[in-house]
Design an enzyme around this catalytic site. Structure first.
Site, PDB file in Angstrom:
ATOM      1  N   TYR A  47       0.931  -1.388  -0.054  1.00  0.00           N
ATOM      2  CA  TYR A  47      -0.048  -0.280  -0.284  1.00  0.00           C
ATOM      3  C   TYR A  47       0.825   1.188  -0.093  1.00  0.00           C
ATOM      4  O   TYR A  47       0.506   2.028  -0.681  1.00  0.00           O
ATOM      5  CB  TYR A  47      -0.275  -0.268   1.295  1.00  0.00           C
ATOM      6  CG  TYR A  47      -2.417  -0.976   1.416  1.00  0.00           C
ATOM      7  CD1 TYR A  47      -2.358  -1.946   0.262  1.00  0.00           C
ATOM      8  CD2 TYR A  47      -3.274  -1.115   2.367  1.00  0.00           C
ATOM      9  CE1 TYR A  47      -2.885  -2.504   0.119  1.00  0.00           C
ATOM     10  CE2 TYR A  47      -3.901  -2.140   2.721  1.00  0.00           C
ATOM     11  CZ  TYR A  47      -3.576  -3.029   1.522  1.00  0.00           C
ATOM     12  OH  TYR A  47      -4.533  -4.493   1.898  1.00  0.00           O
ATOM     13  N   HIS A 105       0.707 -11.698   1.970  1.00  0.00           N
ATOM     14  CA  HIS A 105      -0.399 -10.636   1.383  1.00  0.00           C
ATOM     15  C   HIS A 105      -1.007 -11.964   0.252  1.00  0.00           C
ATOM     16  O   HIS A 105      -2.139 -12.125  -0.562  1.00  0.00           O
ATOM     17  CB  HIS A 105       0.472 -10.180   0.430  1.00  0.00           C
ATOM     18  CG  HIS A 105      -0.326  -8.848   0.393  1.00  0.00           C
ATOM     19  ND1 HIS A 105      -0.142  -7.764  -0.067  1.00  0.00           N
ATOM     20  CD2 HIS A 105      -2.001  -8.462   0.275  1.00  0.00           C
ATOM     21  CE1 HIS A 105      -1.388  -6.464  -0.171  1.00  0.00           C
ATOM     22  NE2 HIS A 105      -2.189  -7.899   0.040  1.00  0.00           N
TER      23      HIS A 105
END
Length: 276
Positions: A47, A105
């Site tokens: 992010y 992730h």
């Protein structure tokens, strides 16, 4: 606030997702979320906003032990050589000594699962994180990971909403004592929240369509959600879901909708998803 207990972790059922939140917007949203009662904050290396998330946490001034902070290691960095250093950089950016939950992730077929899990477990042993888990794993990958990992994997974070069935993932989560944490839990807004049946249920309960969908998720055993928003008014709306219950008919209708199987997040490197 509902708490999901899995593998020694106590995960607040509603958290703030921070994907695509940047700069002052990210910092302010994290601070405001914590001020109005959120205790679960989710971010990721990919992010690019861990510094802003960390600043928002500090600005809120809530004792660290009251918060549950999650970050995730991108799929290119889950090998033995990279996972630990990457987790260390995440802590530096967040300004924290430890996160509560560190996730892989995405799975990476070019890196052996055993290697990734060995490194993830080492991150816990070294005190970089209290708990470990995975994200975007299929049910078969979950089963394999749970067998391989010496330490409990406390969750699988996946896309989940009333337009996407995750029956196989839910079954595997419950079998392996893992939580399912839903990202894109309201289907990224739009069409799902305009569904006539969801609107009807919302009107019957005096709630919004988003609150109905979030309530449907957190009423399920072991399921939490991390809705993202850039609208401060939505922050309060998304956490105001603990003062009512859906009827059995409401729940059944929303569950039947999952047969639509409308997946929103499906990058080229995604695994071969479960059919259900």
């Amino acid at each position: 606030m509902k708490i999901i207990e899995r593998g020694g972790a106590r995960i607040p059922a509603i958290g703030l997702g921070t994907f695509r939140l940047e700069g002052d917007t990210c910092t302010n949203m994290v601070r405001e979320a914590i001020e109005i009662g959120y205790r679960h904050i989710d971010t990721a290396r990919m992010y690019g906003n861990e510094k802003e998330v960390g600043q928002g946490i500090r600005d809120a001034g809530v004792p660290r032990d009251e918060l549950f902070v999650t970050t995730k290691i991108w799929w290119s960095d889950i090998g033995r050589a990279n996972l630990i250093p990457t987790a260390g950089k995440a802590l530096i950016d967040l300004g924290l000594e430890q996160v509560d939950l560190l996730l892989i992730h995405w799975p990476n077929p070019d890196i052996p699962l055993e290697e990734s899990l060995e490194a993830l477990n080492e991150a816990k042993t070294k005190g970089l994180t209290k708990h470990i888990g995975v994200a975007n794993f299929t049910s078969s990958l979950m089963d394999s990971a749970a067998r391989i990992s010496p330490e409990p994997l406390v969750c699988n974070q996946v896309e989940y909403h009333p337009a996407l069935s995750q029956e196989a993932i839910l079954h595997s989560c419950r079998k392996n004592d893992m939580a399912l944490i839903a990202y894109s839990p309201i289907g990224q807004g739009g069409e799902l929240l305009q569904n006539a049946e969801i609107v009807r249920i919302a009107e019957a309960h005096g709630k919004t369509p988003a609150q109905i969908v979030l309530r449907w998720e957190i009423e399920q055993d072991g399921v939490g959600a991390i809705p993202r928003t850039t609208n401060p008014a939505r922050l309060s709306e998304n956490i105001d879901v603990f003062d009512f219950e859906l009827t059995p008919a409401d729940r059944d209708l929303l569950t039947r909708m999952t047969r639509l199987r409308r997946r929103l997040v499906n990058p080229a490197f995604a695994p071969n998803w479960d059919r259900a």
